[in-house]
Design a protein around this motif. Structure first.
Motif, PDB file in Angstrom:
ATOM      1  N   GLU A  66      24.981 133.502 -52.434  1.00  0.00           N
ATOM      2  CA  GLU A  66      24.901 132.086 -52.125  1.00  0.00           C
ATOM      3  C   GLU A  66      23.556 131.592 -52.618  1.00  0.00           C
ATOM      4  OE1 GLU A  66      25.484 131.855 -47.916  1.00  0.00           O
ATOM      5  OE2 GLU A  66      27.657 132.165 -48.059  1.00  0.00           O
ATOM      6  N   PRO A  67      23.382 130.270 -52.794  1.00  0.00           N
ATOM      7  CA  PRO A  67      22.111 129.774 -53.338  1.00  0.00           C
ATOM      8  C   PRO A  67      20.897 130.351 -52.612  1.00  0.00           C
ATOM      9  CG  PRO A  67      23.694 128.001 -53.265  1.00  0.00           C
ATOM     10  CD  PRO A  67      24.349 129.170 -52.585  1.00  0.00           C
ATOM     11  N   GLY A  68      19.981 130.913 -53.392  1.00  0.00           N
ATOM     12  CA  GLY A  68      18.785 131.538 -52.850  1.00  0.00           C
ATOM     13  C   GLY A  68      18.869 133.039 -52.729  1.00  0.00           C
ATOM     14  N   GLU A  69      20.077 133.614 -52.822  1.00  0.00           N
ATOM     15  CA  GLU A  69      20.232 135.068 -52.748  1.00  0.00           C
ATOM     16  C   GLU A  69      19.867 135.688 -54.100  1.00  0.00           C
ATOM     17  OE1 GLU A  69      20.955 136.772 -50.108  1.00  0.00           O
ATOM     18  OE2 GLU A  69      21.715 135.224 -48.747  1.00  0.00           O
ATOM     19  N   VAL A  70      19.201 136.829 -54.054  1.00  0.00           N
ATOM     20  CA  VAL A  70      18.820 137.569 -55.260  1.00  0.00           C
ATOM     21  C   VAL A  70      19.269 139.016 -55.100  1.00  0.00           C
ATOM     22  CG1 VAL A  70      16.913 138.338 -56.727  1.00  0.00           C
ATOM     23  CG2 VAL A  70      16.807 136.077 -55.643  1.00  0.00           C
ATOM     24  N   VAL A  71      20.011 139.514 -56.068  1.00  0.00           N
ATOM     25  CA  VAL A  71      20.514 140.892 -56.062  1.00  0.00           C
ATOM     26  C   VAL A  71      20.261 141.486 -57.435  1.00  0.00           C
ATOM     27  CG1 VAL A  71      22.548 142.378 -55.796  1.00  0.00           C
ATOM     28  CG2 VAL A  71      22.340 140.308 -54.401  1.00  0.00           C
ATOM     29  N   TRP A  72      19.818 142.739 -57.492  1.00  0.00           N
ATOM     30  CA  TRP A  72      19.691 143.404 -58.789  1.00  0.00           C
ATOM     31  C   TRP A  72      20.083 144.867 -58.649  1.00  0.00           C
ATOM     32  CZ3 TRP A  72      15.491 141.991 -55.852  1.00  0.00           C
ATOM     33  CH2 TRP A  72      14.552 142.976 -55.531  1.00  0.00           C
ATOM     34  N   PHE A  73      20.384 145.484 -59.778  1.00  0.00           N
ATOM     35  CA  PHE A  73      20.891 146.861 -59.756  1.00  0.00           C
ATOM     36  C   PHE A  73      20.537 147.549 -61.058  1.00  0.00           C
ATOM     37  CE2 PHE A  73      24.103 143.579 -60.221  1.00  0.00           C
ATOM     38  CZ  PHE A  73      24.539 143.768 -61.520  1.00  0.00           C
ATOM     39  N   SER A  74      20.489 148.861 -60.994  1.00  0.00           N
ATOM     40  CA  SER A  74      20.025 149.661 -62.121  1.00  0.00           C
ATOM     41  C   SER A  74      21.205 150.153 -62.967  1.00  0.00           C
ATOM     42  CB  SER A  74      19.204 150.851 -61.595  1.00  0.00           C
ATOM     43  OG  SER A  74      19.967 151.608 -60.677  1.00  0.00           O
ATOM     44  N   PRO A  75      20.910 150.717 -64.169  1.00  0.00           N
ATOM     45  CA  PRO A  75      21.981 151.182 -65.047  1.00  0.00           C
ATOM     46  C   PRO A  75      22.902 152.182 -64.353  1.00  0.00           C
ATOM     47  CG  PRO A  75      19.888 151.186 -66.216  1.00  0.00           C
ATOM     48  CD  PRO A  75      19.576 150.896 -64.781  1.00  0.00           C
ATOM     49  N   GLY A  76      24.179 152.124 -64.723  1.00  0.00           N
ATOM     50  CA  GLY A  76      25.170 153.015 -64.134  1.00  0.00           C
ATOM     51  C   GLY A  76      25.898 152.418 -62.959  1.00  0.00           C
ATOM     52  N   THR A  77      25.422 151.288 -62.424  1.00  0.00           N
ATOM     53  CA  THR A  77      26.077 150.633 -61.295  1.00  0.00           C
ATOM     54  C   THR A  77      27.273 149.834 -61.798  1.00  0.00           C
ATOM     55  OG1 THR A  77      23.964 150.411 -60.123  1.00  0.00           O
ATOM     56  CG2 THR A  77      25.780 149.002 -59.396  1.00  0.00           C
ATOM     57  N   VAL A  78      28.459 150.168 -61.314  1.00  0.00           N
ATOM     58  CA  VAL A  78      29.644 149.367 -61.623  1.00  0.00           C
ATOM     59  C   VAL A  78      29.568 148.094 -60.780  1.00  0.00           C
ATOM     60  CG1 VAL A  78      32.163 149.277 -61.603  1.00  0.00           C
ATOM     61  CG2 VAL A  78      30.990 151.440 -62.116  1.00  0.00           C
ATOM     62  N   HIS A  79      29.762 146.943 -61.400  1.00  0.00           N
ATOM     63  CA  HIS A  79      29.671 145.689 -60.657  1.00  0.00           C
ATOM     64  C   HIS A  79      30.787 144.737 -61.066  1.00  0.00           C
ATOM     65  CE1 HIS A  79      26.975 145.694 -64.143  1.00  0.00           C
ATOM     66  NE2 HIS A  79      27.150 144.384 -64.253  1.00  0.00           N
ATOM     67  N   ARG A  80      31.267 144.023 -60.056  1.00  0.00           N
ATOM     68  CA  ARG A  80      32.339 143.041 -60.234  1.00  0.00           C
ATOM     69  C   ARG A  80      31.956 141.766 -59.487  1.00  0.00           C
ATOM     70  NH1 ARG A  80      38.313 143.040 -57.285  1.00  0.00           N
ATOM     71  NH2 ARG A  80      39.176 141.260 -58.434  1.00  0.00           N
ATOM     72  N   LEU A  81      31.890 140.644 -60.210  1.00  0.00           N
ATOM     73  CA  LEU A  81      31.589 139.366 -59.576  1.00  0.00           C
ATOM     74  C   LEU A  81      32.864 138.729 -59.047  1.00  0.00           C
ATOM     75  CD1 LEU A  81      28.897 137.806 -61.933  1.00  0.00           C
ATOM     76  CD2 LEU A  81      28.663 138.247 -59.484  1.00  0.00           C
ATOM     77  N   VAL A  82      32.799 138.277 -57.796  1.00  0.00           N
ATOM     78  CA  VAL A  82      33.921 137.617 -57.128  1.00  0.00           C
ATOM     79  C   VAL A  82      33.490 136.199 -56.779  1.00  0.00           C
ATOM     80  CG1 VAL A  82      35.380 137.613 -55.064  1.00  0.00           C
ATOM     81  CG2 VAL A  82      34.870 139.769 -56.237  1.00  0.00           C
ATOM     82  N   ASN A  83      34.303 135.235 -57.173  1.00  0.00           N
ATOM     83  CA  ASN A  83      33.986 133.815 -57.009  1.00  0.00           C
ATOM     84  C   ASN A  83      34.760 133.247 -55.830  1.00  0.00           C
ATOM     85  OD1 ASN A  83      33.393 131.116 -57.301  1.00  0.00           O
ATOM     86  ND2 ASN A  83      33.989 130.995 -59.460  1.00  0.00           N
TER      87      ASN A  83
END
Length: 246
Positions: A66-83
């Motif tokens: 949500e606005p203002g949230e910050v997330v980061w991840f390193s190589p090898g992390t499988v990620h899927r964005l859900v809207n």
């Protein structure tokens, strides 16, 4: 001779992302699951709401966006964005140039991941096509990645971390032919910036301000045309200075 234009801080790339709102048939809408083999990625949520679903050595997780949230991840992390609705992000990618040169690997089914030609065909979008045709191709690519993602989740339930290790092995095999070019790109950007900072600190420690005379300001032009079809949504990118790779 004029100095080269400064890179964006840290040698990163920045883009603006409007996450796909396409239904995926499992109660979620969003983008294509994938991982990066060499670069960390960060999200700064700027609008709407949603989640990023991840699979890493720590297991499966869901992170609110949500606005203002910050997330980061390193190589090898499988990620899927859900809207969940109008999700927009500023995306910060480590190692500018590498993701565009094939650092990302989509979670296609195993038979596609193990066939480089089949993978390349499935990952590509048509270069000369209408916007509608490119949208259809991007959605088909997303759906194929979701098929493999669901296989991965089932495999994780059955075999635990060995399932993720197998995906990493297949991803590494796919990108191996590209790594020599990545090394040249990285040396010309991130490594060069690190060396410049090392020299700057050494000179400042000696009381020498000479490098400050190279101060410069750079702006980037928006990439012309409509937003591109990325893995996870419509991308606004900018035209960055191109490094020399020799």
């Amino acid at each position: 001779m004029s100095a080269a234009p400064p890179l964006f801080p840290g040698g990163v790339a920045v883009s603006s992302l409007q996450v796909y709102d396409w239904d995926a048939g499992d109660g979620c809408a969003g983008g294509s699951p994938h991982l990066h083999t060499a670069s960390s990625e960060g999200y700064v949520a700027t609008g709407g709401s949603g989640e990023v679903h991840t699979v890493s050595s720590a297991g499966r997780a869901v992170h609110r966006l949500e606005p203002g949230e910050v997330v980061w991840f390193s190589p090898g992390t499988v990620h899927r964005l859900v809207n969940h609705g109008d999700l927009e992000l500023v995306v910060v990618m480590q190692n500018a140039g590498l993701p565009e040169a094939g650092d990302a690997v989509l979670t296609f089914p195993t038979d596609v991941l193990e066939d480089p030609e089949a993978y390349a065909a499935a990952a590509a979008l048509p270069a000369s096509a209408s916007d509608e045709e490119r949208a259809d191709a991007a959605r088909a690519r997303r759906d194929l990645a979701l098929r493999g993602y669901r296989q991965l989740l089932d495999d994780l339930e059955a075999r635990g971390s060995a399932a993720l290790a197998d995906l990493h092995r297949r991803a590494a095999a796919l990108v191996q032919p590209r790594v020599e070019r990545w090394r040249r790109l990285w040396s010309a950007t991130v490594e060069a910036e690190t060396a410049r900072t090392r020299e700057q600190l050494a000179r400042l420690a000696a009381g020498d301000p000479a490098m400050l005379a190279d101060a410069a300001v750079t702006s980037a032009a928006r990439t012309p045309g409509p937003r591109q079809y990325g893995m996870c949504g419509r991308l606004q990118t900018w035209e960055w200075p191109q490094p020399r790779e020799d």
